[in-house]
Enzyme design. Structure first.
Site: not given
Length: 337
Positions: A13-14, A19-20, A39, A98, A236
């Site tokens: 759940c990063a 977001r994407r 987890r 990636k 950025y």
């Protein structure tokens, strides 16, 4: 009769998941999210409530499910090898965020396991599925800039919070595998096979044992060079350009492109500057759709595997050849994306 969607389970759940990935999966008819694993059960519950599917505590429990055809591995890079192999051994196709793995040896083992089990595995470089890169290649093929001589690529983000997993050496952290992988992959679009590393640098945080930025010089067999820069300590930037004998083409938003953004291809020649505004394109949805169709159609993985191996080999060459310099960590700020 319409075909059944590919039933996908999500491992992790990063940030990139909410977001994407999960929003994009909701826009792709070819897939159905059936489960989300974390987890922490509370986190899985939040993601499932927002995006659909059932919440699962623990990655192994998700892999045990009979209603999952494929998994999206959105874990830290250092965990990709372990959980991709486990998914392949229980008969799941795998889409891996990636970078695909932390080494060439891990990449080879993952591809071997996929072939042995007759399954599809690929790396989720969504940017290559955006139509702006096809427009750049068409301009080059039409002779708009003459013969290409140099590719330059930059991807950098501001510092993250000190506890961010990108700074964890044990989880495959570091700028090279996170943001540096993008310009390396983009260089391959224009330099083709047979690319090698001529030289590299890395800025290393000695206390945490991870690189915070660096540069690399690549070269094709025909002598076309690629100058690449990547950083966790910059404003950025997400851009590349191709410079030829008669002009230069630049993309100022090359890698992380929101689905609503109209991008611009800039063509500079002696007679002036032309800008081609392109309609928005949903690169993340395109990548997920391409994965689902490859699974459905039983695509031949041979050439695809070569791309993954070349990418892993170049990243490893950069790491091995790099001259290392000490990096000075800076405080985290919003990344501006």
């Amino acid at each position: 009769m319409s075909r059944r969607p590919l039933r996908v389970g999500v491992l992790g759940c990063a940030d990139i998941v909410w977001r994407r990935a999960l929003p994009a999966m909701g826009r792709v008819e070819e897939v159905e999210v059936v489960a989300v694993a974390s987890r922490q059960r509370a986190k899985a519950d939040r993601f499932a409530a927002r995006f659909g599917g059932e919440s699962v505590q623990g990655y192994a429990r998700l892999l045990e499910r009979d209603d999952v055809d494929a998994v999206y591995v959105a874990l830290p890079t250092g965990l990709h090898h372990r959980w991709t192999l486990r998914a392949l051994e229980v008969g799941k196709h795998v889409l891996v965020e990636k970078s695909f793995a932390t080494s060439l040896a891990e990449t080879e083992e993952m591809l071997t396991a996929a072939r042995r089990n007759g399954l599809w595995v690929t790396e989720n470089f969504a940017f290559v599925h955006h139509h702006q890169h096809g427009e750049v290649r068409k301009l080059i093929a039409d002779g708009a800039i003459g013969e290409p001589h140099l590719f330059t690529g930059e991807f950098g983000i501001p510092p993250r919070s000190p506890g961010d997993i990108r700074y964890r050496a044990d989880l495959g952290g570091g700028a090279l595998l996170d943001v540096g992988a993008y310009p390396v992959r983009a260089a391959q679009l224009f330099l083709g096979p047979g690319v090698s590393v001529v030289g590299a640098t890395l800025l290393v945080d000695g206390e945490r044992g991870v690189d915070l930025g660096g540069s690399a010089l690549l070269c094709s067999e025909a002598g076309v060079a690629a100058q690449l820069t990547f950083s966790f300590q910059s404003s950025y930037r997400s851009a590349y350009s191709v410079w030829g004998g008669a002009g230069r083409i630049t993309l100022e938003r090359a890698f992380s492109v929101p689905p609503t953004l109209r991008t611009v291809v800039r063509l500079e020649r002696e007679g002036g500057v032309e800008e081609y505004e392109l309609p928005p394109d949903d690169q993340f949805a395109n990548a997920i759709r391409a994965f689902a169709r490859a699974v459905r159609d039983g695509a031949d993985p041979a050439g695809h595997g070569d791309v993954l191996l070349q990418q892993a080999g170049l990243l490893e060459e950069i790491r091995n050849q790099a001259r290392r310099f000490p990096a000075v960590p800076t405080a985290g700020v919003p990344d501006g994306r």
